[in-house]
Write a protein that holds these residues in place. Structure first.
Motif, PDB file in Angstrom:
ATOM      1  N   ILE A 183      89.499 -48.774 -15.420  1.00 50.88           N
ATOM      2  CA  ILE A 183      88.039 -48.877 -15.524  1.00 50.88           C
ATOM      3  C   ILE A 183      87.450 -47.585 -16.080  1.00 50.88           C
ATOM      4  N   VAL A 184      87.941 -46.455 -15.616  1.00 56.22           N
ATOM      5  CA  VAL A 184      87.453 -45.167 -16.118  1.00 56.22           C
ATOM      6  C   VAL A 184      87.799 -45.018 -17.596  1.00 56.22           C
ATOM      7  N   GLN A 185      88.995 -45.446 -17.981  1.00 51.49           N
ATOM      8  CA  GLN A 185      89.397 -45.349 -19.384  1.00 51.49           C
ATOM      9  C   GLN A 185      88.521 -46.234 -20.263  1.00 51.49           C
ATOM     10  N   ILE A 186      88.195 -47.426 -19.808  1.00 50.84           N
ATOM     11  CA  ILE A 186      87.308 -48.313 -20.563  1.00 50.84           C
ATOM     12  C   ILE A 186      85.929 -47.671 -20.729  1.00 50.84           C
ATOM     13  N   ALA A 187      85.401 -47.075 -19.663  1.00 55.24           N
ATOM     14  CA  ALA A 187      84.081 -46.440 -19.730  1.00 55.24           C
ATOM     15  C   ALA A 187      84.098 -45.262 -20.709  1.00 55.24           C
ATOM     16  N   VAL A 188      85.135 -44.449 -20.652  1.00 55.34           N
ATOM     17  CA  VAL A 188      85.226 -43.289 -21.549  1.00 55.34           C
ATOM     18  C   VAL A 188      85.373 -43.750 -22.996  1.00 55.34           C
ATOM     19  N   ASP A 189      86.210 -44.761 -23.224  1.00 51.95           N
ATOM     20  CA  ASP A 189      86.371 -45.295 -24.583  1.00 51.95           C
ATOM     21  C   ASP A 189      85.056 -45.846 -25.113  1.00 51.95           C
ATOM     22  N   PHE A 190      84.294 -46.515 -24.258  1.00 55.54           N
ATOM     23  CA  PHE A 190      82.998 -47.050 -24.675  1.00 55.54           C
ATOM     24  C   PHE A 190      82.048 -45.934 -25.076  1.00 55.54           C
ATOM     25  N   VAL A 241      82.808 -42.860 -26.044  1.00 54.43           N
ATOM     26  CA  VAL A 241      83.296 -42.192 -27.254  1.00 54.43           C
ATOM     27  C   VAL A 241      82.995 -43.033 -28.488  1.00 54.43           C
ATOM     28  N   SER A 242      83.241 -44.350 -28.410  1.00 49.70           N
ATOM     29  CA  SER A 242      82.975 -45.193 -29.578  1.00 49.70           C
ATOM     30  C   SER A 242      81.484 -45.292 -29.863  1.00 49.70           C
ATOM     31  N   MET A 243      80.655 -45.296 -28.821  1.00 45.14           N
ATOM     32  CA  MET A 243      79.213 -45.318 -29.037  1.00 45.14           C
ATOM     33  C   MET A 243      78.755 -44.037 -29.731  1.00 45.14           C
ATOM     34  N   PHE A 244      79.294 -42.901 -29.308  1.00 48.13           N
ATOM     35  CA  PHE A 244      78.961 -41.633 -29.951  1.00 48.13           C
ATOM     36  C   PHE A 244      79.410 -41.631 -31.408  1.00 48.13           C
ATOM     37  N   GLN A 245      80.597 -42.172 -31.693  1.00 45.58           N
ATOM     38  CA  GLN A 245      81.087 -42.242 -33.067  1.00 45.58           C
ATOM     39  C   GLN A 245      80.193 -43.133 -33.921  1.00 45.58           C
ATOM     40  N   MET A 246      79.707 -44.234 -33.352  1.00 45.39           N
ATOM     41  CA  MET A 246      78.820 -45.121 -34.103  1.00 45.39           C
ATOM     42  C   MET A 246      77.500 -44.442 -34.420  1.00 45.39           C
ATOM     43  N   VAL A 247      76.965 -43.681 -33.475  1.00 48.20           N
ATOM     44  CA  VAL A 247      75.704 -42.976 -33.710  1.00 48.20           C
ATOM     45  C   VAL A 247      75.892 -41.915 -34.796  1.00 48.20           C
ATOM     46  N   VAL A 248      76.993 -41.183 -34.765  1.00 46.79           N
ATOM     47  CA  VAL A 248      77.264 -40.183 -35.787  1.00 46.79           C
ATOM     48  C   VAL A 248      77.414 -40.856 -37.148  1.00 46.79           C
ATOM     49  N   PHE A 249      78.132 -41.979 -37.194  1.00 42.81           N
ATOM     50  CA  PHE A 249      78.302 -42.715 -38.450  1.00 42.81           C
ATOM     51  C   PHE A 249      76.956 -43.191 -38.979  1.00 42.81           C
ATOM     52  N   LEU A 250      76.095 -43.657 -38.084  1.00 43.57           N
ATOM     53  CA  LEU A 250      74.768 -44.112 -38.498  1.00 43.57           C
ATOM     54  C   LEU A 250      73.980 -42.973 -39.126  1.00 43.57           C
ATOM     55  N   PHE A 251      73.995 -41.807 -38.487  1.00 43.79           N
ATOM     56  CA  PHE A 251      73.251 -40.676 -39.029  1.00 43.79           C
ATOM     57  C   PHE A 251      73.868 -40.147 -40.320  1.00 43.79           C
ATOM     58  N   GLU A 252      75.161 -40.364 -40.512  1.00 46.35           N
ATOM     59  CA  GLU A 252      75.775 -39.985 -41.780  1.00 46.35           C
ATOM     60  C   GLU A 252      75.384 -40.945 -42.892  1.00 46.35           C
ATOM     61  N   GLN A 253      75.206 -42.206 -42.578  1.00 44.42           N
ATOM     62  CA  GLN A 253      74.951 -43.221 -43.598  1.00 44.42           C
ATOM     63  C   GLN A 253      73.485 -43.320 -43.994  1.00 44.42           C
ATOM     64  N   ILE A 254      72.559 -42.885 -43.153  1.00 44.09           N
ATOM     65  CA  ILE A 254      71.133 -42.992 -43.477  1.00 44.09           C
ATOM     66  C   ILE A 254      70.783 -42.226 -44.757  1.00 44.09           C
ATOM     67  N   PRO A 255      71.184 -40.960 -44.928  1.00 44.77           N
ATOM     68  CA  PRO A 255      70.851 -40.269 -46.193  1.00 44.77           C
ATOM     69  C   PRO A 255      71.492 -40.929 -47.415  1.00 44.77           C
ATOM     70  N   LYS A 256      72.712 -41.438 -47.262  1.00 43.05           N
ATOM     71  CA  LYS A 256      73.367 -42.110 -48.384  1.00 43.05           C
ATOM     72  C   LYS A 256      72.605 -43.370 -48.766  1.00 43.05           C
ATOM     73  N   ALA A 257      72.165 -44.122 -47.769  1.00 48.16           N
ATOM     74  CA  ALA A 257      71.424 -45.352 -48.049  1.00 48.16           C
ATOM     75  C   ALA A 257      70.081 -45.042 -48.700  1.00 48.16           C
ATOM     76  N   LEU A 258      69.395 -44.013 -48.225  1.00 50.24           N
ATOM     77  CA  LEU A 258      68.110 -43.652 -48.816  1.00 50.24           C
ATOM     78  C   LEU A 258      68.288 -43.164 -50.257  1.00 50.24           C
ATOM     79  N   ALA A 259      69.333 -42.409 -50.506  1.00 50.53           N
ATOM     80  CA  ALA A 259      69.597 -41.954 -51.873  1.00 50.53           C
ATOM     81  C   ALA A 259      69.903 -43.134 -52.782  1.00 50.53           C
TER      82      ALA A 259
END
Length: 72
Positions: A11-18, A20-38
């Motif tokens: 259960i702890v591993q599932i929570a940590v994985d969730f 971490v993946s949520m943080f990775q998705m947020v970082v990916f989103l912020f990386e893609q916003i300038p590319k999309a606007l350009a």
């Protein structure tokens, strides 16, 4: 007894994985916003003048509707 601790660590591993993946998705989103606007900027710059108005109006309406619907 050990199965209990294995399930707790699972259960702890599932929570940590969730988290971490949520943080990775947020970082990916912020990386893609300038590319999309350009990309949108380049595409609209290459449009003929009589189409720019209609395309930007269409995009503006879509953005307003998404904000009003809150993405749902």
């Amino acid at each position: 007894m050990f199965k209990f601790f294995e399930s707790i660590t699972g259960i702890v591993q599932i929570a940590v994985d969730f988290i971490v993946s949520m943080f990775q998705m947020v970082v990916f989103l912020f990386e893609q916003i300038p590319k999309a606007l350009a990309y949108v900027g380049v595409v609209t710059a290459l449009l003929p003048a009589f189409l720019k108005t209609f395309v930007l109006l269409f995009v503006g309406i879509i953005v307003v509707l998404q904000i009003m619907n809150k993405g749902s």
